[in-house]
Design an enzyme around this catalytic site. Sequence first.
Site, short mmCIF file in Angstrom:
data_model
loop_
_atom_site.label_atom_id
_atom_site.label_comp_id
_atom_site.label_asym_id
_atom_site.label_seq_id
_atom_site.Cartn_x
_atom_site.Cartn_y
_atom_site.Cartn_z
CG ASP A 60 -0.37 -0.08 2.52
OD1 ASP A 60 0.87 -0.12 2.60
OD2 ASP A 60 -1.11 -0.09 3.53
CB SER A 61 4.56 1.72 -0.04
OG SER A 61 4.78 0.62 -0.88
CD GLU A 198 7.99 -0.27 7.64
OE1 GLU A 198 7.01 -0.93 7.26
OE2 GLU A 198 8.26 0.88 7.22
O1 KIV Z 1 3.51 -1.09 1.67
C1 KIV Z 1 4.66 -1.54 1.56
O2 KIV Z 1 5.35 -1.31 0.56
C2 KIV Z 1 5.20 -2.34 2.65
C3 KIV Z 1 6.65 -2.63 2.61
C4 KIV Z 1 7.40 -1.42 2.98
C5 KIV Z 1 7.01 -3.79 3.45
O3 KIV Z 1 4.49 -2.71 3.53
#
Ligand code: KIV
Length: 286
Positions: A60-61, A198
């Site tokens: 979701d990044s 994380e």
């Molecule tokens: O949303 C994302 O890209 C993530 C990664 C940073 C692990 O959760």
Amino acid sequence: MSMQNSPVSKEKDKAPRRRLTVPDLIAMKGSDTPLVSLTAYTAPMAGLMDPHCDMLLVGDSLGMVLYGMDSTLGVTVDMIINHGRAVVRGSSHALVALDMPFGSFEASPEIAFANASRLLAETGAQAVKIEGGVTMAPTVRFLVERGIPVVGHVGLRPQSVNVMGGYKAQGRDEDSWKPILDDARAIANAGAFATVVEGVAEPLAAEITRKTDNVIIGIGASAACDGQILVTEDMLGLFEWSPRFVKRYASLGPTITNAVAGYAADVRARRFPTDKETYKMLAKKS
Ligand code: KIV
């Protein structure tokens, strides 16, 4: 003749590499060779990364990286489905996991199942990722028992940015370890085959990796984990700023800026297009 140069290994090299499965990734727990993972949101990028990765995550990044949002909270199930389809189409080797966005799984295990099953059925991806620890363990169990492979996500949880008060590294003093360790163990015991950890201090990451029997994938969590993941655009140097734990393997931001400035200068000076880039009329048929 070394095994590497033998006809057998040459045949093996030519064989199409099949898509990795959940059991393939589970087998990487404690392995000498860490699991390699990156985020992917589009088909062409997935295609470039696929041969080198064990897992591609449609994180979701993407809300922040692609859509310029301030946080991941505005990402929807439909956004993850659209990008998930593209990543599955663009890849053939890495396992593809999809983030369950904020608001799509917290209210009840049944709602989580409805959204998780949509994510997998409509994209062809193999797993979902859920942020949360002890509180989310019953939901993880509910999904796993109904055939949905789950990756957990503990430590710094970007979907909880408003509760955590920012994107701060966790577990930097031993007094704060217990809840994070409890989260990681609860998610592993509930059946998550892997957990992203994380932004935690190295000794805590090592303790989590030792005390859980699923695959621990670190982001900003040291080399003590079973594998590593990064946001691809961070490690490609697309942005001016990236978190301290990111190693930049390219400088795509300046490369793109230079290319666009060169194009703009050429167009304005009438250096582009030239004859080389111009269609001419076909010779007339007599
Ligand atoms: O949303 C994302 O890209 C993530 C990664 C940073 C692990 O959760």
